[in-house]
Design a protein around this motif. Sequence first.
Motif, PDB file in Angstrom:
ATOM      1  N   ALA A   3      45.257 -10.206  17.520  1.00 41.68           N
ATOM      2  CA  ALA A   3      45.989 -10.317  18.874  1.00 41.68           C
ATOM      3  C   ALA A   3      47.210 -11.073  18.782  1.00 41.68           C
ATOM      4  CB  ALA A   3      45.209 -10.990  20.001  1.00 41.68           C
ATOM      5  N   VAL A   4      48.236 -11.031  19.338  1.00 44.94           N
ATOM      6  CA  VAL A   4      49.643 -11.845  19.276  1.00 44.94           C
ATOM      7  C   VAL A   4      49.337 -13.194  20.325  1.00 44.94           C
ATOM      8  CG1 VAL A   4      51.997 -12.255  19.613  1.00 44.94           C
ATOM      9  CG2 VAL A   4      51.022 -10.222  18.303  1.00 44.94           C
ATOM     10  N   GLY A   5      49.591 -14.656  19.986  1.00 46.55           N
ATOM     11  CA  GLY A   5      49.735 -15.405  20.842  1.00 46.55           C
ATOM     12  C   GLY A   5      51.147 -15.971  20.583  1.00 46.55           C
ATOM     13  N   VAL A   6      51.808 -16.186  21.818  1.00 47.49           N
ATOM     14  CA  VAL A   6      52.938 -16.752  21.908  1.00 47.49           C
ATOM     15  C   VAL A   6      53.267 -17.843  22.464  1.00 47.49           C
ATOM     16  CG1 VAL A   6      55.626 -16.323  22.249  1.00 47.49           C
ATOM     17  CG2 VAL A   6      53.964 -14.125  22.080  1.00 47.49           C
ATOM     18  N   TYR A  54      50.853  -5.022  11.269  1.00 46.88           N
ATOM     19  CA  TYR A  54      49.517  -5.544  11.549  1.00 46.88           C
ATOM     20  C   TYR A  54      48.925  -4.716  13.061  1.00 46.88           C
ATOM     21  CZ  TYR A  54      50.353  -9.768   8.864  1.00 46.88           C
ATOM     22  OH  TYR A  54      50.516 -10.594   8.004  1.00 46.88           O
ATOM     23  N   LYS A  55      47.731  -4.579  13.025  1.00 45.45           N
ATOM     24  CA  LYS A  55      47.238  -3.710  14.152  1.00 45.45           C
ATOM     25  C   LYS A  55      46.820  -4.930  15.149  1.00 45.45           C
ATOM     26  CE  LYS A  55      44.105  -0.003  14.762  1.00 45.45           C
ATOM     27  NZ  LYS A  55      44.672   1.057  15.228  1.00 45.45           N
ATOM     28  N   VAL A  56      47.394  -4.806  16.203  1.00 42.07           N
ATOM     29  CA  VAL A  56      47.256  -5.863  17.180  1.00 42.07           C
ATOM     30  C   VAL A  56      46.790  -5.202  18.664  1.00 42.07           C
ATOM     31  CG1 VAL A  56      48.416  -7.709  16.443  1.00 42.07           C
ATOM     32  CG2 VAL A  56      49.606  -6.328  18.142  1.00 42.07           C
ATOM     33  N   GLY A  57      45.897  -6.071  19.362  1.00 45.37           N
ATOM     34  CA  GLY A  57      45.167  -5.342  20.675  1.00 45.37           C
ATOM     35  C   GLY A  57      46.124  -6.011  21.885  1.00 45.37           C
ATOM     36  N   GLY A  58      46.709  -6.861  21.781  1.00 48.45           N
ATOM     37  CA  GLY A  58      47.379  -7.337  23.116  1.00 48.45           C
ATOM     38  C   GLY A  58      48.044  -8.773  22.987  1.00 48.45           C
ATOM     39  N   VAL A  59      48.690  -9.318  23.667  1.00 52.21           N
ATOM     40  CA  VAL A  59      49.502 -10.224  23.638  1.00 52.21           C
ATOM     41  C   VAL A  59      49.426 -11.379  24.961  1.00 52.21           C
ATOM     42  CG1 VAL A  59      51.698  -9.234  24.342  1.00 52.21           C
ATOM     43  CG2 VAL A  59      52.024 -11.419  23.137  1.00 52.21           C
ATOM     44  N   CYS A  60      49.327 -12.579  24.517  1.00 48.74           N
ATOM     45  CA  CYS A  60      49.478 -13.480  25.753  1.00 48.74           C
ATOM     46  C   CYS A  60      50.461 -14.549  25.503  1.00 48.74           C
ATOM     47  CB  CYS A  60      47.785 -14.211  25.878  1.00 48.74           C
ATOM     48  SG  CYS A  60      48.020 -15.261  27.133  1.00 48.74           S
ATOM     49  N   LEU A  61      51.029 -15.012  26.402  1.00 45.66           N
ATOM     50  CA  LEU A  61      52.144 -16.253  26.590  1.00 45.66           C
ATOM     51  C   LEU A  61      51.733 -17.203  26.937  1.00 45.66           C
ATOM     52  CD1 LEU A  61      55.128 -14.398  28.065  1.00 45.66           C
ATOM     53  CD2 LEU A  61      54.435 -13.969  25.725  1.00 45.66           C
ATOM     54  N   ARG A 306      42.748 -11.241  23.878  1.00 43.50           N
ATOM     55  CA  ARG A 306      41.813 -10.362  23.128  1.00 43.50           C
ATOM     56  C   ARG A 306      40.830  -9.842  24.283  1.00 43.50           C
ATOM     57  NH1 ARG A 306      40.830 -13.342  19.265  1.00 43.50           N
ATOM     58  NH2 ARG A 306      42.478 -12.686  17.878  1.00 43.50           N
ATOM     59  N   GLY A 307      41.162  -9.922  25.584  1.00 50.85           N
ATOM     60  CA  GLY A 307      40.114  -9.574  26.547  1.00 50.85           C
ATOM     61  C   GLY A 307      39.190 -10.446  26.766  1.00 50.85           C
ATOM     62  N   GLU A 308      39.465 -11.656  26.576  1.00 45.05           N
ATOM     63  CA  GLU A 308      38.485 -12.828  26.876  1.00 45.05           C
ATOM     64  C   GLU A 308      38.480 -13.115  28.229  1.00 45.05           C
ATOM     65  OE1 GLU A 308      38.403 -15.971  24.054  1.00 45.05           O
ATOM     66  OE2 GLU A 308      37.836 -14.482  22.249  1.00 45.05           O
ATOM     67  N   TYR A 309      39.484 -12.725  28.924  1.00 50.35           N
ATOM     68  CA  TYR A 309      39.751 -13.023  30.279  1.00 50.35           C
ATOM     69  C   TYR A 309      38.516 -12.519  31.244  1.00 50.35           C
ATOM     70  CZ  TYR A 309      44.475 -14.360  30.459  1.00 50.35           C
ATOM     71  OH  TYR A 309      45.736 -15.102  30.305  1.00 50.35           O
ATOM     72  N   GLU A 310      38.311 -11.369  31.016  1.00 45.24           N
ATOM     73  CA  GLU A 310      37.227 -10.623  31.838  1.00 45.24           C
ATOM     74  C   GLU A 310      36.029 -11.494  31.960  1.00 45.24           C
ATOM     75  OE1 GLU A 310      38.934  -8.466  29.405  1.00 45.24           O
ATOM     76  OE2 GLU A 310      40.453  -8.271  31.235  1.00 45.24           O
ATOM     77  N   LYS A 311      35.664 -11.732  30.602  1.00 50.05           N
ATOM     78  CA  LYS A 311      34.317 -12.481  30.432  1.00 50.05           C
ATOM     79  C   LYS A 311      34.105 -13.937  30.580  1.00 50.05           C
ATOM     80  CE  LYS A 311      30.989 -11.354  26.952  1.00 50.05           C
ATOM     81  NZ  LYS A 311      30.944 -10.741  25.416  1.00 50.05           N
ATOM     82  N   TYR A 312      35.146 -14.570  30.063  1.00 53.15           N
ATOM     83  CA  TYR A 312      35.106 -16.048  30.065  1.00 53.15           C
ATOM     84  C   TYR A 312      36.247 -17.154  30.916  1.00 53.15           C
ATOM     85  CZ  TYR A 312      32.286 -14.754  26.146  1.00 53.15           C
ATOM     86  OH  TYR A 312      31.341 -14.022  25.115  1.00 53.15           O
ATOM     87  N   VAL A 313      36.795 -16.272  31.682  1.00 54.86           N
ATOM     88  CA  VAL A 313      37.860 -16.976  32.628  1.00 54.86           C
ATOM     89  C   VAL A 313      37.252 -16.872  33.854  1.00 54.86           C
ATOM     90  CG1 VAL A 313      40.203 -17.260  33.268  1.00 54.86           C
ATOM     91  CG2 VAL A 313      39.837 -16.644  30.868  1.00 54.86           C
TER      92      VAL A 313
END
Length: 316
Positions: A3-6, A54-61, A306-313
Amino acid sequence: MNAVGVDVGGTKIAAGVISPEGKLLNEVRYPTANARERLLSTIAEAITEVKRGYKVGGVCLAVPGFILARENKVLSAANLEAIEGIPLKEELGDRTGLQVTVENDANAAAWGEFRFGVGKDVDDLVFVTLGTGVGGGVISHGVLLRGARGMGGELGHITVQPAGPRCGCGNRGCLEALASGTAIARHAREVAEERPDSALGRLAMERTPLGEDVLDLARKGDEAALEVLREAGSWLGIGLATFVNIFDPEVIAIGGGVSEAGDLVLEPARRELRLRSHSPSRDLVEIRKATLGVNSGMLGAAALARGEYEKYVLGG
Ligand SMILES: [Zn+2]
């Protein structure tokens, strides 16, 4: 999935491709533009460039400001006003072809330290970063606490001295106004004036002392500089005691430039913590230096993308 982190800072934008294990695979840096369209195109360009190949699944700023998590907007950012109010998911999603989310930078950094850094062996972590300002993030039972809108975890803006110095947020006596690098530099000027014969006082006659000067002089044993750091540490400890009483963390991680002062700041902090919080939490909590440095926000943002929002936030 990578995943991309900005990390969208007031002066630079750093984008990284991060593996699921927290490895930085590629990184680009751009100066921050201060007009809306230029800022958006720079962020989009950074994302597009860094993910090439790169293969990436999402980005969070990770953004230094108050965010509205559900809307993926920044409500206010004192050092990055151009980003305020932009629907980032839509604007950047179209330009990059990726799922885009946004997080407060200190919350992202807390998540980075929790997943890949100093807090990876615990479930309950309070993260405090002491830089130009004071940021924070709370992980409780493995969950990032964001509150109802995504504005939770603003640990730097708890009031520790009601009539204290004015904070950048408009209030008085916030932890940020007493324990940040900016607060240390301000207090250093006052102490230098009171004690012109100290090394700090002599330096102040030549130029305005910075936070780094205070640390340097304190390490050389200058009592005036030591006093400045002790006071910042005491205020920090008052804040930490409150966090221990509310969250009962296993570890408090301290990051940011001021953490370089180590025990010169942390010893007085521990003293206040012991006085103002309760046993056994105050005896069991460990105060550790954060380990990821400036990359914590980028790494945490990528993990959140990476979708950790759904589970861990929780919240937001
Ligand atoms: Zn404040």
